[in-house]
Design a protein around this motif. Structure first.
Motif, PDB file in Angstrom:
ATOM      1  N   LEU A 228      48.374  79.760  74.005  1.00 28.85           N
ATOM      2  CA  LEU A 228      48.871  80.393  74.648  1.00 28.85           C
ATOM      3  C   LEU A 228      49.912  81.726  74.462  1.00 28.85           C
ATOM      4  O   LEU A 228      50.116  81.816  73.297  1.00 28.85           O
ATOM      5  CB  LEU A 228      49.668  79.564  75.647  1.00 28.85           C
ATOM      6  CG  LEU A 228      48.119  78.673  76.864  1.00 28.85           C
ATOM      7  CD1 LEU A 228      49.745  78.115  77.614  1.00 28.85           C
ATOM      8  CD2 LEU A 228      47.757  79.421  77.574  1.00 28.85           C
TER       9      LEU A 228
ATOM     10  N   SER B 256      39.976  80.319  88.425  1.00 32.98           N
ATOM     11  CA  SER B 256      39.380  80.645  87.239  1.00 32.98           C
ATOM     12  C   SER B 256      40.284  78.987  86.012  1.00 32.98           C
ATOM     13  O   SER B 256      41.374  79.014  86.023  1.00 32.98           O
ATOM     14  CB  SER B 256      39.969  81.978  86.118  1.00 32.98           C
ATOM     15  OG  SER B 256      39.960  81.768  84.885  1.00 32.98           O
ATOM     16  N   PHE B 257      39.335  78.748  85.815  1.00 42.77           N
ATOM     17  CA  PHE B 257      40.035  77.270  84.440  1.00 42.77           C
ATOM     18  C   PHE B 257      39.611  78.206  82.917  1.00 42.77           C
ATOM     19  O   PHE B 257      39.380  76.997  82.177  1.00 42.77           O
ATOM     20  CB  PHE B 257      38.818  76.341  84.279  1.00 42.77           C
ATOM     21  CG  PHE B 257      38.652  75.550  85.626  1.00 42.77           C
ATOM     22  CD1 PHE B 257      40.713  75.080  86.060  1.00 42.77           C
ATOM     23  CD2 PHE B 257      38.571  75.854  87.200  1.00 42.77           C
ATOM     24  CE1 PHE B 257      40.537  74.202  87.555  1.00 42.77           C
ATOM     25  CE2 PHE B 257      39.214  75.489  88.270  1.00 42.77           C
ATOM     26  CZ  PHE B 257      39.362  74.999  88.641  1.00 42.77           C
ATOM     27  N   ARG B 258      39.592  79.643  83.250  1.00 36.21           N
ATOM     28  CA  ARG B 258      40.124  80.174  81.647  1.00 36.21           C
ATOM     29  C   ARG B 258      41.152  79.297  80.786  1.00 36.21           C
ATOM     30  O   ARG B 258      40.463  78.975  79.233  1.00 36.21           O
ATOM     31  CB  ARG B 258      40.339  81.860  81.903  1.00 36.21           C
ATOM     32  CG  ARG B 258      40.131  82.351  80.327  1.00 36.21           C
ATOM     33  CD  ARG B 258      40.447  83.986  80.562  1.00 36.21           C
ATOM     34  NE  ARG B 258      41.572  84.219  80.952  1.00 36.21           N
ATOM     35  CZ  ARG B 258      42.581  83.715  80.071  1.00 36.21           C
ATOM     36  NH1 ARG B 258      42.495  84.074  78.767  1.00 36.21           N
ATOM     37  NH2 ARG B 258      44.127  84.214  80.501  1.00 36.21           N
ATOM     38  N   LEU B 259      42.329  79.416  81.404  1.00 34.15           N
ATOM     39  CA  LEU B 259      43.474  78.707  80.636  1.00 34.15           C
ATOM     40  C   LEU B 259      42.805  77.805  79.849  1.00 34.15           C
ATOM     41  O   LEU B 259      43.522  77.499  78.553  1.00 34.15           O
ATOM     42  CB  LEU B 259      44.269  78.827  80.768  1.00 34.15           C
ATOM     43  CG  LEU B 259      45.105  80.090  80.972  1.00 34.15           C
ATOM     44  CD1 LEU B 259      46.593  80.319  82.124  1.00 34.15           C
ATOM     45  CD2 LEU B 259      45.428  81.211  80.365  1.00 34.15           C
ATOM     46  N   GLN B 260      42.679  76.264  80.950  1.00 29.00           N
ATOM     47  CA  GLN B 260      42.591  75.068  80.500  1.00 29.00           C
ATOM     48  C   GLN B 260      41.329  75.410  78.743  1.00 29.00           C
ATOM     49  O   GLN B 260      41.148  74.439  77.983  1.00 29.00           O
ATOM     50  CB  GLN B 260      41.632  74.363  81.869  1.00 29.00           C
ATOM     51  CG  GLN B 260      42.543  73.357  82.252  1.00 29.00           C
ATOM     52  CD  GLN B 260      41.971  72.062  82.891  1.00 29.00           C
ATOM     53  OE1 GLN B 260      41.692  71.991  82.774  1.00 29.00           O
ATOM     54  NE2 GLN B 260      42.535  72.442  84.826  1.00 29.00           N
TER      55      GLN B 260
ATOM     56  N   ILE C 142      48.142  76.457  85.424  1.00 29.00           N
ATOM     57  CA  ILE C 142      46.500  76.040  84.249  1.00 29.00           C
ATOM     58  C   ILE C 142      45.494  75.384  84.613  1.00 29.00           C
ATOM     59  O   ILE C 142      44.353  75.064  85.225  1.00 29.00           O
ATOM     60  CB  ILE C 142      47.198  75.683  82.623  1.00 29.00           C
ATOM     61  CG1 ILE C 142      47.616  76.753  82.414  1.00 29.00           C
ATOM     62  CG2 ILE C 142      46.212  75.199  81.540  1.00 29.00           C
ATOM     63  CD1 ILE C 142      48.780  76.267  80.980  1.00 29.00           C
ATOM     64  N   ASP C 143      46.046  73.809  85.258  1.00 24.79           N
ATOM     65  CA  ASP C 143      45.380  73.438  85.770  1.00 24.79           C
ATOM     66  C   ASP C 143      45.018  72.598  86.996  1.00 24.79           C
ATOM     67  O   ASP C 143      44.065  72.657  87.503  1.00 24.79           O
ATOM     68  CB  ASP C 143      46.448  71.347  85.660  1.00 24.79           C
ATOM     69  CG  ASP C 143      46.249  70.910  84.052  1.00 24.79           C
ATOM     70  OD1 ASP C 143      45.824  71.955  83.342  1.00 24.79           O
ATOM     71  OD2 ASP C 143      47.081  70.108  84.418  1.00 24.79           O
TER      72      ASP C 143
ATOM     73  N   PRO D 232      44.342  76.080  89.636  1.00 26.84           N
ATOM     74  CA  PRO D 232      44.399  77.039  89.810  1.00 26.84           C
ATOM     75  C   PRO D 232      43.901  77.344  90.863  1.00 26.84           C
ATOM     76  O   PRO D 232      43.047  76.361  91.723  1.00 26.84           O
ATOM     77  CB  PRO D 232      43.176  77.846  88.999  1.00 26.84           C
ATOM     78  CG  PRO D 232      42.412  76.779  88.406  1.00 26.84           C
ATOM     79  CD  PRO D 232      43.220  75.652  88.128  1.00 26.84           C
TER      80      PRO D 232
END
Lengths: 178, 159
Positions: free
Chosen positions: A7, B13-17, A127-128, A130
């Motif tokens: 990250l 968007s689940f880009r970070l996951q 993150i989980d 969105p």
């Protein structure tokens, strides 16, 4: 697995000590890249150099406050990443300020005093969980309706554009009574 | 319901996951929270210095009696309130909160009462001490400060 070290987080606050607190929390959980900016203009410059995954910004800043900065990111013509998740820190927990923060397009709000838990919980949320992104002429940002998207909503209609619907509802009920 | 403006809805968007290889909640374990808290505790000393600097600046603005001084005082007290809470200096946070409460709802050219402000600044200085949060004397000073603010706001017709 890449994990938290993959990250990239940008922390924007004009108070270097509050910045150092946030940075300490982020580095404490091994977040890979943590960058700092002291104001909105500085942050925009940092963002042009590389895309952060999450921006953490303070509301009370000078000369550009967190609300203006968020609007610049969401709607600015030269904004490099309009959809980036933004977490706003604020010591103002009055309803008007919270509403203003939400309407500027922030994803999450964290009230000061911040703790490791409150900040990390907001990071987990963006993150989980969105949210959809909404773009209209009046608002650009994450969908402000949480949960079921309002489909089950049975409360009062509050938008200006709902006036017509209200009038129709009232006419219908009059007809039923008659 | 009628729509005044066209709405474009973009899916979440689940880009970070994907980038992290899984949900963040799985990676942020109790151990990770403990590490973050430990990292936070390590940076407490420099904050004391910053609070002293902010209080000093606040006092200078108080004594200068110039337009705009009120904003400096409110902002500095607000910063102290945030910093104090974050590093668990409860009494310091309460003292800073008293300054904010006294200055709330006032214009930039407001000239605060010197005695009331100075009383609270002294409390804040005392609250910086290591054992402040367990010292009953400082608690009494905070309560006195709260009464002084309440009375002054009342005298100024704001409560």
């Amino acid at each position: 697995m890449p994990g938290l070290s993959s990250l990239h987080v940008l922390v924007v606050d004009d108070n270097p000590h509050m910045r150092s607190i946030v940075v300490a929390i982020l580095r404490g959980v091994d977040i890979g890249i943590v960058q700092e900016a002291s104001d909105g203009a500085d942050a925009m410059e940092v963002m042009r150099g590389g895309a952060p995954d999450i921006v953490i910004v303070d509301l009370n800043m000078f000369p550009i406050d967190g609300l203006e900065f968020t609007k610049m990111i969401r709607t600015g013509v030269d904004s490099p990443y309009p959809f980036i998740p933004i977490i706003m820190m604020t010591g103002h927990t009055e309803r008007s300020k919270v509403t203003a923060a939400r309407d500027s397009g922030v994803n999450e709000l964290v009230a000061k005093p911040i703790s490791a838990k409150t900040l990390l919980d907001r990071i987990v949320a963006v993150i989980d969980r969105p949210r959809s992104f909404v773009q209209t002429t009046a608002y650009t940002g994450p969908c402000r309706r949480r949960g079921g998207g309002g489909k089950e909503f049975a409360g009062k209609l509050r938008r200006k554009s709902d006036n017509k619907a209200k009038a129709e509802q009232s006419n219908e009920s009059k007809e039923e009574t008659a | 319901m009628s729509a005044e403006t066209p709405v474009e809805l973009i899916a979440p968007s689940f880009r970070l996951q994907r980038k992290m290889g899984g949900p963040a909640s799985r990676l942020l374990t109790p151990e990770a929270y403990r590490q973050a808290n430990a990292a936070l505790e390590e940076i407490i000393p420099p904050i004391d210095e910053e609070v002293r600097r902010l209080l000093q600046e606040l006092q200078e603005a108080l004594q200068a009696k110039v337009p705009g001084g009120r904003d400096i005082m409110w902002n500095n007290a607000h910063e102290i309130r945030g910093l104090a809470g974050t590093v668990s200096k409860i009494t310091l946070g309460q003292a800073a909160n008293l300054i904010c409460h006294y200055l709330n709802d006032t214009a930039s050219d407001f000239l605060p009462d010197q005695n009331v402000m100075q009383t609270i600044v002294v409390v804040a200085m005392q609250a910086l001490r290591e054992e402040a949060d367990t010292d009953p004397m400082i608690k009494v000073m905070v309560q006195d400060g709260a009464r002084a603010v309440l009375a002054q706001r009342h005298r100024e017709g704001r409560d």
